[in-house]
Design a protein around this motif. Structure first.
Motif, PDB file in Angstrom:
ATOM      1  N   UNK A 144      -0.392  -4.121   8.837  1.00  0.00           N
ATOM      2  CA  UNK A 144      -1.084  -3.452   7.740  1.00  0.00           C
ATOM      3  C   UNK A 144      -2.051  -2.412   8.282  1.00  0.00           C
ATOM      4  N   UNK A 145      -2.285  -1.386   7.467  1.00  0.00           N
ATOM      5  CA  UNK A 145      -3.228  -0.323   7.783  1.00  0.00           C
ATOM      6  C   UNK A 145      -3.925   0.068   6.488  1.00  0.00           C
ATOM      7  N   UNK A 146      -5.262   0.100   6.493  1.00  0.00           N
ATOM      8  CA  UNK A 146      -6.029   0.464   5.301  1.00  0.00           C
ATOM      9  C   UNK A 146      -6.506   1.903   5.461  1.00  0.00           C
ATOM     10  N   UNK A 147      -6.257   2.717   4.431  1.00  0.00           N
ATOM     11  CA  UNK A 147      -6.714   4.105   4.422  1.00  0.00           C
ATOM     12  C   UNK A 147      -7.562   4.349   3.189  1.00  0.00           C
ATOM     13  N   UNK A 148      -8.411   5.376   3.258  1.00  0.00           N
ATOM     14  CA  UNK A 148      -9.321   5.720   2.166  1.00  0.00           C
ATOM     15  C   UNK A 148      -9.053   7.164   1.738  1.00  0.00           C
ATOM     16  N   UNK A 149      -8.117   7.382   0.783  1.00  0.00           N
ATOM     17  CA  UNK A 149      -7.804   8.750   0.371  1.00  0.00           C
ATOM     18  C   UNK A 149      -8.877   9.380  -0.531  1.00  0.00           C
ATOM     19  N   UNK A 150      -9.736   8.578  -1.125  1.00  0.00           N
ATOM     20  CA  UNK A 150     -10.803   9.074  -1.985  1.00  0.00           C
ATOM     21  C   UNK A 150     -12.015   8.175  -1.869  1.00  0.00           C
ATOM     22  N   UNK A 151     -13.054   8.515  -2.609  1.00  0.00           N
ATOM     23  CA  UNK A 151     -14.296   7.758  -2.522  1.00  0.00           C
ATOM     24  C   UNK A 151     -14.093   6.286  -2.854  1.00  0.00           C
ATOM     25  N   UNK A 152     -13.423   6.012  -3.955  1.00  0.00           N
ATOM     26  CA  UNK A 152     -13.236   4.621  -4.372  1.00  0.00           C
ATOM     27  C   UNK A 152     -11.786   4.154  -4.268  1.00  0.00           C
ATOM     28  N   UNK A 153     -10.890   5.028  -3.819  1.00  0.00           N
ATOM     29  CA  UNK A 153      -9.486   4.652  -3.696  1.00  0.00           C
ATOM     30  C   UNK A 153      -9.225   4.094  -2.301  1.00  0.00           C
ATOM     31  N   UNK A 154      -8.327   3.117  -2.261  1.00  0.00           N
ATOM     32  CA  UNK A 154      -7.880   2.550  -0.995  1.00  0.00           C
ATOM     33  C   UNK A 154      -6.361   2.410  -1.044  1.00  0.00           C
ATOM     34  N   UNK A 198      -3.331   0.347   1.156  1.00  0.00           N
ATOM     35  CA  UNK A 198      -2.952  -0.591   2.203  1.00  0.00           C
ATOM     36  C   UNK A 198      -1.477  -0.333   2.491  1.00  0.00           C
ATOM     37  N   UNK A 199      -1.198   0.152   3.695  1.00  0.00           N
ATOM     38  CA  UNK A 199       0.173   0.397   4.122  1.00  0.00           C
ATOM     39  C   UNK A 199       0.669  -0.866   4.809  1.00  0.00           C
ATOM     40  N   UNK A 200       1.798  -1.384   4.330  1.00  0.00           N
ATOM     41  CA  UNK A 200       2.357  -2.633   4.851  1.00  0.00           C
ATOM     42  C   UNK A 200       3.725  -2.339   5.443  1.00  0.00           C
ATOM     43  N   UNK A 201       3.958  -2.820   6.650  1.00  0.00           N
ATOM     44  CA  UNK A 201       5.247  -2.676   7.319  1.00  0.00           C
ATOM     45  C   UNK A 201       5.773  -4.071   7.626  1.00  0.00           C
ATOM     46  N   UNK A 202       6.986  -4.343   7.162  1.00  0.00           N
ATOM     47  CA  UNK A 202       7.595  -5.662   7.349  1.00  0.00           C
ATOM     48  C   UNK A 202       8.871  -5.542   8.168  1.00  0.00           C
ATOM     49  N   UNK A 203       9.110  -6.516   8.995  1.00  0.00           N
ATOM     50  CA  UNK A 203      10.331  -6.568   9.788  1.00  0.00           C
ATOM     51  C   UNK A 203      11.449  -7.188   8.944  1.00  0.00           C
ATOM     52  N   UNK A 219       0.237  -0.183  -1.089  1.00  0.00           N
ATOM     53  CA  UNK A 219      -0.489  -0.788  -2.214  1.00  0.00           C
ATOM     54  C   UNK A 219      -1.714   0.093  -2.475  1.00  0.00           C
ATOM     55  N   UNK A 220      -1.800   0.657  -3.689  1.00  0.00           N
ATOM     56  CA  UNK A 220      -2.921   1.532  -4.040  1.00  0.00           C
ATOM     57  C   UNK A 220      -3.799   0.832  -5.069  1.00  0.00           C
TER      58      UNK A 220
END
Length: 122
Positions: A9-19, A21-26, A112-113
């Motif tokens: 997983x990787x969490x990014x912040x595209x906006x002030x209150x937006x998040x 979560x990028x999930x990669x599954x095998x 996941x946004x």
């Protein structure tokens, strides 16, 4: 992503209150988990023509495989997003919207946004 950790997983912040979560599954991990569930299901499923607990695994997979894979995928996604939220101390304001992400190398990727609550005292 290693075999020891088939979910990344990787969490990014595209906006002030937006998040995001990028999930990669095998895919191998999903198939392994689905096979375990199908084996457990085999012991309890009742299918005409077979004694209880003696249904061939292939028959169980044919009839219930797609549903079980969908359940495994949903569980893994939910657990990955929940773990990322806990690790980053996020407070989601709404339920995450989960969408498939572009995939180039055979991995299953999802985004996941959601929005987070504003922190008190800021």
């Amino acid at each position: 992503m290693t075999e020891a950790n088939p979910v990344h997983t990787l969490v990014q912040q595209p906006g002030t209150l937006q998040r995001e979560v990028h999930v990669e599954l095998s895919p191998d991990h999903i198939e392994s988990m689905a096979a375990q569930r199908l084996t457990r299901l085999r012991k309890t499923v009742r299918i005409n023509g077979f004694r209880p607990g003696h249904v061939p695994l292939g028959e169980v997979a044919r009839r219930h495989g797609a549903q079980v894979r969908g359940e495994v995928l949903g569980d893994l996604l939910q657990n990955a997003v929940n773990q990322a939220v806990r690790e980053h101390a996020l407070r989601p304001a709404n339920t995450p919207e989960i969408e498939p992400a572009p995939d180039a190398d055979g991995k299953l990727r999802f985004v996941a946004r959601f929005e987070v609550c504003r922190r008190q005292g800021r």
